[in-house]
Design a protein around this motif. Structure first.
Motif, PDB file in Angstrom:
ATOM      1  N   ASN A  94       0.815  -1.196   0.000  1.00  0.00           N
ATOM      2  CA  ASN A  94       0.000   0.000   0.000  1.00  0.00           C
ATOM      3  C   ASN A  94       0.861   1.262   0.000  1.00  0.00           C
ATOM      4  N   GLY A  95       1.097   1.826  -1.159  1.00  0.00           N
ATOM      5  CA  GLY A  95       1.730   3.138  -1.241  1.00  0.00           C
ATOM      6  C   GLY A  95       3.153   3.210  -0.738  1.00  0.00           C
ATOM      7  N   GLN A  96       3.983   2.260  -1.133  1.00  0.00           N
ATOM      8  CA  GLN A  96       5.412   2.297  -0.804  1.00  0.00           C
ATOM      9  C   GLN A  96       5.669   2.387   0.683  1.00  0.00           C
ATOM     10  N   LYS A  97       4.764   1.836   1.469  1.00  0.00           N
ATOM     11  CA  LYS A  97       4.962   1.866   2.915  1.00  0.00           C
ATOM     12  C   LYS A  97       5.434   0.513   3.418  1.00  0.00           C
ATOM     13  N   TYR A  98       6.364   0.555   4.362  1.00  0.00           N
ATOM     14  CA  TYR A  98       6.846  -0.665   4.992  1.00  0.00           C
ATOM     15  C   TYR A  98       5.917  -1.038   6.137  1.00  0.00           C
ATOM     16  N   VAL A  99       5.367  -2.238   6.079  1.00  0.00           N
ATOM     17  CA  VAL A  99       4.544  -2.743   7.171  1.00  0.00           C
ATOM     18  C   VAL A  99       5.252  -3.982   7.725  1.00  0.00           C
ATOM     19  N   PRO A 100       5.707  -3.911   8.987  1.00  0.00           N
ATOM     20  CA  PRO A 100       6.442  -5.050   9.549  1.00  0.00           C
ATOM     21  C   PRO A 100       5.653  -6.349   9.429  1.00  0.00           C
TER      22      PRO A 100
END
Ligand SMILES: [Zn+2]
Length: 254
Positions: A94-100
């Motif tokens: 989702n939108g170049q976001k890092y989600v652990p």
């Protein structure tokens, strides 16, 4: 893509279209002010790396930009293609976001400091090594002298020191952040050099990336470096307190 979708993407995609990059070069030539941008802009769903660049001013001998500037950019984008080459999923996230813990492409690339920092660090180190070995010739054609690895990394460290107390922590920097240059790219590059200091130069290629999809980014980090990313952030904060001379010692191996 069908033809219509392709045309929309090429012309209307605001951030990553061919036209976006074309305009950067056109504006630079018109204003006589050097400016450039390049990116690894997907392609996984078609099985290739879609690389895009504005007019490489150094390669075309315009506005006094050294050829070396462009060589480093090519190496930087190439590192992104290496990162991507170890990831099979075509789910983008989702939108170049890092989600652990997530296994989308964006999350497997890790936090921005890591994805960009390793591209900056590996490009700078490799470029300096290829010049020293004579595999890349020194052009000396720019309007400003090309600086040594030590000087270039010192410059990045002073950006970090100037902004680290005003900016969010490196771990929380995103592409949309105002502090992206200093705390994403420059702090990230130093963080990766610090991280590599006790390992071989190839550790990311031999240990980290091969397991990232199986273990997630954090899992691969622990597997490779023997500590969690939060433990690392504390150590890196201490490293930033050292004198510049002590920090630069990490570059002597290159
Ligand atoms: Zn990059």
């Amino acid at each position: 893509m069908d033809r219509k979708e392709c045309e929309e993407d090429v012309l209307e995609n605001k951030d990553h279209s061919f036209d976006f990059y074309r305009k950067i070069g056109a504006r630079a030539l018109l204003s006589r002010r050097p400016s450039g941008n390049a990116g690894h802009n997907g392609g996984a769903e078609w099985g290739f790396h879609r690389m895009t660049s504005s007019l490489p001013l150094g390669f075309v001998g315009q506005l006094g930009v050294p050829v070396e500037d462009e060589q480093v950019t090519v190496l930087h984008e190439y590192w992104h293609s290496l990162q991507h080459s170890f990831i099979q999923t075509t789910s983008r996230g989702n939108g170049q976001k890092y989600v652990p813990g997530e296994r989308t492409r964006d999350s497997l690339l890790g936090p921005v400091w890591f994805g960009e920092g390793s591209a900056v660090a590996m490009a700078e180190i490799t470029h300096a090594q290829l010049r020293a070995s004579g595999e890349l010739s020194a052009w000396g054609d720019g309007e400003w002298e090309w600086q040594s690895l030590e000087k270039r990394m010192s410059q990045k460290m002073s950006e970090v020191q100037a902004s680290r107390n005003k900016c969010p922590a490196m771990a929380n920097i995103e592409y949309s952040s105002q502090c992206i240059q200093s705390m994403g790219y420059s702090a990230g590059a130093w963080a990766v050099i610090f991280l590599l200091s006790e390992f071989s130069q190839d550790i990311l290629l031999t240990e980290f990336h091969p397991v990232v999809e199986e273990k997630t980014w954090e899992g691969a980090f622990i597997h490779t470096f023997g500590m969690s990313s939060s433990e690392f952030y504390e150590k890196f904060d201490d490293f930033l307190e050292l004198s510049l001379d002590d920090q630069l010692k990490l570059l002597s191996r290159y």
